[in-house]
Scaffold this active site. Structure first.
Site, PDB file in Angstrom:
ATOM      1  CB  CYS A 197     -56.847  49.790 -10.438  1.00  0.00           C
ATOM      2  SG  CYS A 197     -55.877  49.621  -8.949  1.00  0.00           S
ATOM      3  CG  ASN A 243     -58.689  46.018  -6.544  1.00  0.00           C
ATOM      4  OD1 ASN A 243     -58.431  46.838  -7.423  1.00  0.00           O
ATOM      5  ND2 ASN A 243     -58.208  46.134  -5.315  1.00  0.00           N
TER       6      ASN A 243
END
Length: 495
Positions: free
Chosen positions: A35, A271
């Protein structure tokens, strides 16, 4: 600009309103599958070795005071506001450690934002605190007024209703969904009852010839692990139905305002995610396609509908693209990425990259993980059956290459083995067979050299020709004179 953790299939409205009205990038990636480093790359247009955010902790520079001082003043939203006259709006998850008391708390509003509605710390759906332009606002657990995805939608609609019509605007909406804890809106908790995680050829198999962290996963997984990851997959889909509603509301509001045809909308993620691949239950952080590949959909002026594009693009390109749209001179930035605007417009004969850098600095605990004391220190994110998802020496860098002749990934680990993984994705799209010991030695040497070059690149030097490009130059002698680059790789990231 919508930042949503990865998943696309349940988003029927998003597909109809963005993908079918614009362009889908089939090869969009992140340079770090976690993240905070990934979000920092979006904001700065830089690789992690240049923005120095290496993981999700304050010590890893995630929303630290150093990040605030060195990087935040030069993010693309800051340039949009100060140099291009944009009114800017942020709503949702910013960086995982945003709001930490040691870094200014929720009173810190990063430069560049006219309207700031940021989540304190990491993803939640209820019982969270928002920074509303620097003032803390606490939310409870009443669905009608507190469910975060819907709160973000309503704040965004309010901004579109009351913003100035005399200045251009930029919005960045970053939903919690489908991040854990995977709390679906009540009307969607029964959806997708028959959905389970995909059973690709790399599902629930032993990761032979891979880094030790992958090899330590237990194969086959226990029935409880498989049930857990299937439940997680289904709940993630359920949370995304509220994101789909948010996107529909925004598009309708833009249309009602008469602004839709003059607005670019980007949809992407920070992601990917794995659910059972190589017997790793659930997480991200790994070097494989399932963790580094993300969706990227764009619609807007001059973009023809229902297009796909196979060019190799990365989230470091988003900042340069948006600044380019705003008319800002990209030569004045120090960004590593490239503007996607020529690809969005469908320009002919565009010179484009054939490779990019993936880099990650592993996380671990100095002590043993309490779940698995037998594994010793240095591991983290361990499951009850002692399968761990990360470790200090899960520290790697890769060159991901996609050219007319090669679809290749070359990776080196910064560990005692200096372990190498190489995959030919044309023959092996699920990255089952590590060919590091059988691939042509000259290619290995060129990829090693290219990796060293990318690990020390900055700005324009990150956009030089790749190994399989006509303009590439390789001098084996430089491999020795430049070998200090490899040693510099992680020391530069240690804060």
């Amino acid at each position: 600009f919508l930042l949503v953790p990865f998943f696309q299939t349940p988003l029927k409205k998003t597909n109809a309103l963005i993908a079918q009205k614009g362009i889908t990038f089939l090869n969009a990636y992140v340079p770090s599958a976690l993240c905070c480093p990934s979000r920092a790359s979006i904001l700065t247009g830089k690789y992690p070795h240049n923005h120095h955010v290496v993981n999700n902790t304050l010590e890893g520079n995630c929303s630290s005071k150093l990040w605030q001082k060195i990087q935040e003043p030069y993010t693309f939203p800051a340039l949009l506001k100060t140099m291009c006259g944009y009114q800017t709006f942020f709503a949702g998850k910013y960086l995982n450690e945003y709001g930490a008391e040691d870094a200014g708390g929720v009173g810190h509003v990063p430069p560049g934002w006219s309207f700031w509605y940021a989540l304190e710390k990491n993803s939640k759906y209820y019982n969270y605190t928002l920074s509303v332009n620097g003032k803390a606002r606490r939310h409870g657990e009443n669905y009608s007024v507190d469910y975060l995805t819907d709160v973000l939608a309503n704040m965004s609609l309010d901004f579109l209703e009351y913003k100035s019509n005399f200045e251009p605007f930029f919005m960045m909406i970053s939903t919690p969904a489908p991040h854990s804890p995977w709390t679906a809106a009540p009307q969607y908790t029964k959806s997708f009852q028959n959905v389970s995680a995909p059973r690709n050829s790399n599902f629930n198999i032993h990761g032979k010839n891979k880094h030790w962290l992958i090899r330590q996963a237990k194969t086959p997984m226990t029935n409880s692990s498989v049930q857990f990851l299937d439940d997680a997959y289904r709940k993630r889909w359920q949370t995304l139905l509220s994101v789909d509603d948010l996107i529909e509301k925004l598009v309708k509001k833009l249309e009602l305002n008469g602004e839709l045809d003059n607005t670019y909308i980007f949809y992407t993620s920070d992601n990917g995610f794995h659910t059972g691949q190589f017997s790793l239950p659930i997480d991200k952080r790994q070097l494989y396609e399932f963790d580094i590949k993300v969706p990227l959909l764009v619609r807007g002026p001059g973009i023809k509908p229902n297009q796909t594009n196979k060019m190799l693009v990365a989230n470091i390109d988003l900042g340069p693209t948006i600044l380019d749209i705003a008319g800002y001179d990209l030569n004045k930035t120090q960004m590593d990425g490239m503007s996607l605007l020529p690809l969005l417009r469908g320009d002919k004969n565009v010179t484009w990259r054939s490779d990019f850098l993936v880099e990650y600095q592993g996380e671990g605990y100095n002590g043993s993980d309490p779940t698995c004391p037998g594994l010793g220190p240095g591991v983290t994110h361990c499951f009850p059956d002692c399968v761990c998802e990360d470790s200090y020496n899960n520290t790697y860098a890769c060159v991901r290459t996609l050219s007319t002749s090669w679809d290749l990934q070359y990776c080196e680990f910064d560990d005692r083995e200096v372990f190498v993984e190489v995959y030919n994705l044309t023959a092996d799209p699920h990255q089952i067979n590590n060919i590091a010991k059988t691939i042509d030695q000259e290619i290995l040497e060129k990829m090693n050299y290219r990796l060293m070059m990318l690990q020390s690149c900055s700005g324009a030097t990150c956009r030089t020709p790749g190994v399989f490009d006509p303009g590439y130059r390789f001098d084996p002698r430089l491999m020795f004179s430049n070998h200090g680059v490899r040693a510099r790789r992680f020391s530069a990231q240690s804060l």
